[in-house]
Design a protein around this motif. Structure first.
Motif, PDB file in Angstrom:
ATOM      1  N   TRP A 108       0.948  -1.204  -0.103  1.00 55.64           N
ATOM      2  CA  TRP A 108       0.088   0.011  -0.023  1.00 55.64           C
ATOM      3  C   TRP A 108       0.822   1.257   0.094  1.00 55.64           C
ATOM      4  O   TRP A 108       0.586   2.176  -0.717  1.00 55.64           O
ATOM      5  CB  TRP A 108      -0.856  -0.223   1.157  1.00 55.64           C
ATOM      6  CG  TRP A 108      -1.735   1.291   1.369  1.00 55.64           C
ATOM      7  CD1 TRP A 108      -2.934   1.565   0.470  1.00 55.64           C
ATOM      8  CD2 TRP A 108      -1.418   2.502   2.298  1.00 55.64           C
ATOM      9  NE1 TRP A 108      -3.239   2.723   0.988  1.00 55.64           N
ATOM     10  CE2 TRP A 108      -2.493   3.009   2.026  1.00 55.64           C
ATOM     11  CE3 TRP A 108      -0.569   2.509   3.240  1.00 55.64           C
ATOM     12  CZ2 TRP A 108      -2.421   4.495   2.722  1.00 55.64           C
ATOM     13  CZ3 TRP A 108      -0.662   3.978   3.904  1.00 55.64           C
ATOM     14  CH2 TRP A 108      -1.365   4.648   3.589  1.00 55.64           C
ATOM     15  N   GLU A 110       4.005   1.367  -0.855  1.00 51.64           N
ATOM     16  CA  GLU A 110       4.813   1.516  -2.325  1.00 51.64           C
ATOM     17  C   GLU A 110       3.910   2.173  -3.229  1.00 51.64           C
ATOM     18  O   GLU A 110       4.279   2.959  -4.108  1.00 51.64           O
ATOM     19  CB  GLU A 110       5.178   0.084  -2.604  1.00 51.64           C
ATOM     20  CG  GLU A 110       5.791  -0.034  -3.958  1.00 51.64           C
ATOM     21  CD  GLU A 110       7.494  -0.469  -3.600  1.00 51.64           C
ATOM     22  OE1 GLU A 110       7.988  -0.677  -4.517  1.00 51.64           O
ATOM     23  OE2 GLU A 110       7.853  -0.301  -2.580  1.00 51.64           O
ATOM     24  N   ASN A 111       2.683   1.621  -3.326  1.00 49.42           N
ATOM     25  CA  ASN A 111       1.480   2.164  -4.264  1.00 49.42           C
ATOM     26  C   ASN A 111       1.335   3.614  -4.112  1.00 49.42           C
ATOM     27  O   ASN A 111       1.295   4.132  -5.082  1.00 49.42           O
ATOM     28  CB  ASN A 111       0.330   1.305  -4.069  1.00 49.42           C
ATOM     29  CG  ASN A 111      -0.980   1.577  -5.302  1.00 49.42           C
ATOM     30  OD1 ASN A 111      -0.304   1.729  -6.305  1.00 49.42           O
ATOM     31  ND2 ASN A 111      -2.075   1.530  -4.687  1.00 49.42           N
ATOM     32  N   THR A 112       1.162   4.083  -2.919  1.00 49.62           N
ATOM     33  CA  THR A 112       0.913   5.444  -2.734  1.00 49.62           C
ATOM     34  C   THR A 112       2.042   6.315  -3.184  1.00 49.62           C
ATOM     35  O   THR A 112       1.960   7.428  -3.937  1.00 49.62           O
ATOM     36  CB  THR A 112       0.880   5.662  -1.006  1.00 49.62           C
ATOM     37  OG1 THR A 112      -0.055   4.783  -0.605  1.00 49.62           O
ATOM     38  CG2 THR A 112       0.296   7.045  -0.862  1.00 49.62           C
ATOM     39  N   LEU A 114       4.125   5.416  -5.705  1.00 53.43           N
ATOM     40  CA  LEU A 114       4.198   5.397  -6.954  1.00 53.43           C
ATOM     41  C   LEU A 114       3.229   6.110  -7.428  1.00 53.43           C
ATOM     42  O   LEU A 114       3.529   7.011  -8.643  1.00 53.43           O
ATOM     43  CB  LEU A 114       3.992   3.981  -7.403  1.00 53.43           C
ATOM     44  CG  LEU A 114       5.186   3.000  -7.330  1.00 53.43           C
ATOM     45  CD1 LEU A 114       4.885   1.515  -7.585  1.00 53.43           C
ATOM     46  CD2 LEU A 114       6.250   3.569  -8.116  1.00 53.43           C
ATOM     47  N   ARG A 115       1.957   6.257  -7.043  1.00 55.80           N
ATOM     48  CA  ARG A 115       0.952   7.217  -7.307  1.00 55.80           C
ATOM     49  C   ARG A 115       1.347   8.516  -7.422  1.00 55.80           C
ATOM     50  O   ARG A 115       1.005   9.341  -8.178  1.00 55.80           O
ATOM     51  CB  ARG A 115      -0.429   6.910  -6.555  1.00 55.80           C
ATOM     52  CG  ARG A 115      -1.279   7.606  -7.045  1.00 55.80           C
ATOM     53  CD  ARG A 115      -2.649   7.228  -6.393  1.00 55.80           C
ATOM     54  NE  ARG A 115      -3.074   5.683  -6.462  1.00 55.80           N
ATOM     55  CZ  ARG A 115      -3.977   5.151  -7.663  1.00 55.80           C
ATOM     56  NH1 ARG A 115      -4.168   6.085  -8.570  1.00 55.80           N
ATOM     57  NH2 ARG A 115      -4.086   4.039  -7.958  1.00 55.80           N
ATOM     58  N   ARG A 116       2.094   8.958  -6.371  1.00 58.88           N
ATOM     59  CA  ARG A 116       2.437  10.580  -6.004  1.00 58.88           C
ATOM     60  C   ARG A 116       3.515  10.658  -7.199  1.00 58.88           C
ATOM     61  O   ARG A 116       3.391  11.543  -8.041  1.00 58.88           O
ATOM     62  CB  ARG A 116       3.334  10.491  -4.691  1.00 58.88           C
ATOM     63  CG  ARG A 116       2.255  11.766  -4.085  1.00 58.88           C
ATOM     64  CD  ARG A 116       2.928  11.623  -2.683  1.00 58.88           C
ATOM     65  NE  ARG A 116       2.178  11.290  -1.532  1.00 58.88           N
ATOM     66  CZ  ARG A 116       2.601  10.572  -0.441  1.00 58.88           C
ATOM     67  NH1 ARG A 116       3.872  10.516  -0.413  1.00 58.88           N
ATOM     68  NH2 ARG A 116       1.819  10.257   0.373  1.00 58.88           N
ATOM     69  N   LYS A 117       4.675   9.830  -7.422  1.00 59.94           N
ATOM     70  CA  LYS A 117       5.332  10.066  -8.602  1.00 59.94           C
ATOM     71  C   LYS A 117       4.636  10.256  -9.859  1.00 59.94           C
ATOM     72  O   LYS A 117       5.125  11.048 -10.956  1.00 59.94           O
ATOM     73  CB  LYS A 117       6.562   9.043  -8.691  1.00 59.94           C
ATOM     74  CG  LYS A 117       7.376   8.961  -7.461  1.00 59.94           C
ATOM     75  CD  LYS A 117       8.321   7.851  -7.705  1.00 59.94           C
ATOM     76  CE  LYS A 117       9.573   7.764  -6.551  1.00 59.94           C
ATOM     77  NZ  LYS A 117      10.471   6.893  -6.695  1.00 59.94           N
ATOM     78  N   LEU A 118       3.778   9.379 -10.186  1.00 63.64           N
ATOM     79  CA  LEU A 118       3.023   9.152 -11.557  1.00 63.64           C
ATOM     80  C   LEU A 118       2.351  10.717 -11.624  1.00 63.64           C
ATOM     81  O   LEU A 118       2.278  11.079 -12.513  1.00 63.64           O
ATOM     82  CB  LEU A 118       1.896   8.061 -11.391  1.00 63.64           C
ATOM     83  CG  LEU A 118       1.447   7.832 -12.746  1.00 63.64           C
ATOM     84  CD1 LEU A 118       2.225   7.421 -13.802  1.00 63.64           C
ATOM     85  CD2 LEU A 118       0.166   6.529 -12.543  1.00 63.64           C
ATOM     86  N   ASP A 119       1.698  11.093 -10.737  1.00 66.92           N
ATOM     87  CA  ASP A 119       1.032  12.429 -10.635  1.00 66.92           C
ATOM     88  C   ASP A 119       1.927  13.373 -11.149  1.00 66.92           C
ATOM     89  O   ASP A 119       1.441  14.282 -12.100  1.00 66.92           O
ATOM     90  CB  ASP A 119       0.277  12.605  -9.285  1.00 66.92           C
ATOM     91  CG  ASP A 119      -0.936  11.748  -9.150  1.00 66.92           C
ATOM     92  OD1 ASP A 119      -1.359  11.199 -10.134  1.00 66.92           O
ATOM     93  OD2 ASP A 119      -1.475  11.702  -8.026  1.00 66.92           O
TER      94      ASP A 119
END
Ligand SMILES: [Zn+2]
Length: 254
Positions: A108, A110-112, A114-119
């Protein structure tokens, strides 16, 4: 038939369903007659329920604990089977559950991240795309054959009168065009002059009136031949023209 004391010693094992059938039957018979033993069985049962609900829950009643220990001493084989009731592998599922929960937590987090980086990356892409679109739009507006171009000047200053004279000395051909000329009163006219290099008097080269847009053009195939113009000049003269220019000169060009 055993007495109350002997029966009471067996109550814990009875509550755990660890007694042989004939002794269970004996205790059941005794419980019907003995209120004290019934109460104790209730205490043991509720204590075990508390234990089952909480690993650090309340301790079983002191007397029940003593009885349990005593029973374990008296019946080592039966008691051992109770102690071994939960073998080591029975903890595997809960251990696995904890591991799974930890793993899930890690995923979870890691996912958070990665999502921030993606944004952030998506925002950068958007900004670059916007800049690119803007450049392309500017380029298209400036170079496309479809676009119309307008040159704007201050609306307060009037366009400056300008003229262009072309003279062919050999043939005496003179072509004159002018733009942005001010309109003249009916009795006035513009006159073009050739001013020679040798210092002699300006030679009149024809008169003209501008049209409604301030434009004028004049073609004189038989003007003065072989002259050496230092400059051409335009003056405003009375209608019909003059022999000598009237000052001031409206425009002049060498
Ligand atoms: Zn009893």
């Amino acid at each position: 038939m055993r007495d109350h004391q002997q029966i009471a010693d067996d109550l814990v094992l009875y509550a755990l369903h660890e007694l042989p059938e004939e002794r269970t039957a004996e205790i059941l018979r005794h419980l019907q007659e003995c209120q004290e033993c019934r109460r104790e069985v209730n205490e043991i049962t509720s204590g075990m329920a508390m234990l089952a609900l909480s690993a650090v829950g309340s301790a079983p009643p002191q007397r029940s604990r003593e009885r349990l220990l005593k029973a374990i001493q008296a019946e080592p084989r039966t008691a051992r089977s109770f102690v071994m009731r939960r073998p080591w592998w029975s903890f595997v599922p809960s251990f696995a559950a904890v591991l799974l929960a930890l793993f899930g937590l890690m995923l979870w987090r890691e996912n958070t991240v990665l999502r921030r980086k993606l944004d952030a990356s998506l925002q950068q892409v958007d900004a670059r795309q916007a800049a690119l679109d803007r450049s392309q739009m500017v380029l298209e507006a400036l170079t496309s054959p479809e676009s119309a171009h307008f040159a704007l000047v201050s609306t307060k200053s009037l366009p400056v009168p300008e003229g262009k004279a072309s003279y062919v000395r050999r043939t005496g051909t003179l072509v004159f065009t002018a733009q942005h000329l001010e309109a003249l009163p009916p009795q006035k006219i513009y006159q073009l002059w050739l001013i020679p290099t040798n210092g002699s008097a300006p030679m009149p080269c024809g008169t003209f009136k501008p049209d409604a847009h301030g434009n004028a053009s004049m073609v004189m195939p038989n003007a003065e031949k072989g002259a050496w113009p230092r400059m051409f000049a335009v003056t405003v003269e009375p209608d019909g023209g003059s022999e000598t220019p009237t000052m001031p000169i409206v425009m002049a060009g060498a």
